[in-house]
Design an enzyme around this catalytic site. Structure first.
Site, mmCIF file in Angstrom:
data_model
loop_
_atom_site.group_PDB
_atom_site.id
_atom_site.type_symbol
_atom_site.label_atom_id
_atom_site.label_comp_id
_atom_site.label_asym_id
_atom_site.label_seq_id
_atom_site.Cartn_x
_atom_site.Cartn_y
_atom_site.Cartn_z
ATOM 1 C CB SER A 91 50.768 26.276 49.758
ATOM 2 O OG SER A 91 49.405 26.591 49.551
ATOM 3 C CE LYS A 92 55.420 30.514 47.275
ATOM 4 N NZ LYS A 92 56.200 30.726 46.111
ATOM 5 N NE ARG A 93 48.472 28.333 44.575
ATOM 6 C CZ ARG A 93 48.617 27.014 44.474
ATOM 7 N NH1 ARG A 93 47.605 26.215 44.674
ATOM 8 N NH2 ARG A 93 49.780 26.503 44.156
#
Ligand code: GLU
Length: 492
Positions: free
Chosen positions: A252-254
């Site tokens: 994910s982006k994180r």
């Protein structure tokens, strides 16, 4: 011409990430492989979170990856509009029709009431599904609730039975409708929900195949049922396995998955990114690793996509990028590196033929020391600017050694006198100097390397010196001698 029509349906509420780009690529390959159409549909119904900046980035990333869309923003097409926000007129009448036909019903249960019943079910250890209280309302009861001004949602009436579909990736899937909720098709403000809108749009755009992430697998039976309730033929579905990051968590982006645009800015090649994401879950023969986009069109087959989670390995992506970079002919590699060099202020807008030839020689010499286009800035900086920095570590380790000044002075004289400044001649004089001094060539070369590049790593020194040119080399030897004298003086 095949009738295959696929769509990629991003919401412009964020940048395109590697997982999304893989979904786009697999759809695109499916369309291209079948001679069909790739439709880009922008799911921008979340007006608050959708922005033009995200939209432009998604389009730009598509262009950069080479995923030309046949219908969608900018190019239009017969099945438009391609922005969901412009299609709102089509949903209301279809909802009304479903209500009339008893395929959907109004539900007046308030969120508080639902919550109460949900927690009661949880306390009793029962799984909660909407209990269909409003399905059995009599006309009078309904009229009374309407008269009260009670808000209502529209729910889909899930028919009895089972739904089977052949997932292009997962194989046959069967779901008992008893497991499905009477899902909400339209909220109390009238706005239709994702599961309804997506079915209407897929049907009216003639979408034949839907390839998307496996996070959508549980939506598929619902969407198949809604499509049938609308009298349509549901598309064929394929759900791609999740992509896990190096920490084995969903990418994910994180979790370190960068947006596609970020890879572009960091100097990755679209060829490498496309090749790498194609291998996230797909393999051709379990061995071949390098595929250009046109080879992928020929070889890609969804049935060879594994249902198991794929692992994203940033190191492998970087390695693959370096490999693709090496494959580019030098003039092309130079062209692609130019914007990075210009941005760093190392190269001007116009290059003379001589400057261009020198730049190509530098790019060739640097070779796979540059793993990205941006690496050239660091790898070639000392060729293109006199403003070099001497790394503290290199100075300490090399320039403070006894005998360094003798080496610098000895080579200064010989390099001043040598005829021409070609690698061969330079090599000859360095070797004979090393012999005279009874030193290994490496011992002689290392101080020179630090002197002319500022660090301890560089391409071959004879070629490097030749490309730098006599004047620059002599000037840097003088600079390094000064540093060495100061340091050695301070130490003694
Ligand atoms: N806009 C949806 C998403 O980004 C599309 C899902 C689908 O492909 O149906 O998740």
């Amino acid at each position: 011409m095949s009738a295959t029509r696929v769509r990629f349906a991003p919401s412009p509420t964020g940048y395109l990430h590697l997982g999304g780009a893989r979904t786009a690529l697999f759809n695109w390959l499916l369309a291209r492989g079948a001679g069909g159409k790739y439709v880009l549909r922008i799911e921008d119904t979340d007006r608050e979170r959708s922005t033009d900046e995200f939209l432009q980035a998604i389009l730009e990333d598509h262009r950069w990856l080479g995923l030309v869309w046949d219908e969608g923003p900018e190019v239009g097409g017969d099945a438009g509009p391609y922005f969901q926000s412009e299609r709102t007129g089509t949903y209301g009448p279809l909802l009304e029709k479903m209500l009339e036909e008893g395929k959907a019903y109004r539900c007046y249960c308030s969120p508080e009431e639902l919550e109460e019943r949900r927690s009661a079910a949880a306390e009793g250890g029962r799984e909660w599904r909407y209990d269909r209280r409003c399905l059995s309302l009599g006309d009078d009861e309904r009229a009374a609730l309407e008269a009260e001004g009670r808000p209502s949602v529209i729910r889909f009436r899930v028919p009895d039975g089972k739904t089977r579909f052949d997932d292009m990736v997962l194989g046959p899937v069967e779901v008992d409708h008893a497991e499905l909720d009477d899902l909400v098709l339209a909220r109390s403000d009238g706005s239709p929900t994702y599961n309804f809108v997506v079915v209407v749009d897929d049907l009216s755009m003639g979408v034949t195949h839907v390839v998307r992430g496996s996070d959508h697998t549980s939506n598929t039976p619902k969407q198949i049922l809604i499509a049938k309730a609308l009298g349509g033929t549901p598309p064929t579905f394929g759900h791609l396995p999740l992509v896990l990051g190096p920490d084995k968590q969903v990418l994910s982006k994180r979790r370190g998955a960068l947006a596609v645009g970020e890879y572009r800015r960091q100097g990755y090649l679209p060829e490498a990114v496309v090749n790498y994401i194609a291998l996230l879950g797909w393999s051709y023969d379990g061995e071949s690793e390098f595929f250009a986009l046109d080879e992928l069109i020929e070889r890609f087959d969804l049935s060879r996509v594994s249902g198991k989670a794929a692992a994203f390995d940033p190191e492998k992506l970087l390695w693959m990028n370096a490999q693709w970079l090496k494959r580019l002919p030098v003039p092309e590699r130079t062209d692609r590196m130019l914007p990075f060099l210009r941005r760093a202020g190392l190269v001007g807008e116009q290059l003379s033929d001589e400057e261009r030839a020198r730049l190509e020689a530098i790019v060739e010499l640097v070779d796979d020391r540059a793993k990205t286009l941006a690496d050239i800035v660091e790898q070639a900086g000392y060729f293109l600017s006199d403003d070099i920095e001497y790394e503290e570590k290199a100075v300490n380790k090399v320039l403070t050694k006894p005998g360094v000044i003798t080496i610098i002075d000895g080579l200064y004289t010989r390099l001043t006198e040598v005829q021409g400044f070609e690698p061969g001649a330079i090599e000859g004089l360095i070797r004979s100097f090393a012999e005279e001094q009874e030193l290994g060539v490496g011992k002689v070369v290392q101080p020179i390397r630090v002197a002319v590049t500022g660090g301890t790593a560089s391409p071959g020194m004879f070629e490097t010196l030749s490309l730098l040119g006599r004047e620059t080399v002599l000037e840097r030897l003088t600079r390094a001698r000064k540093i060495a004298t100061e340091r050695q003086g301070a130490d003694s």
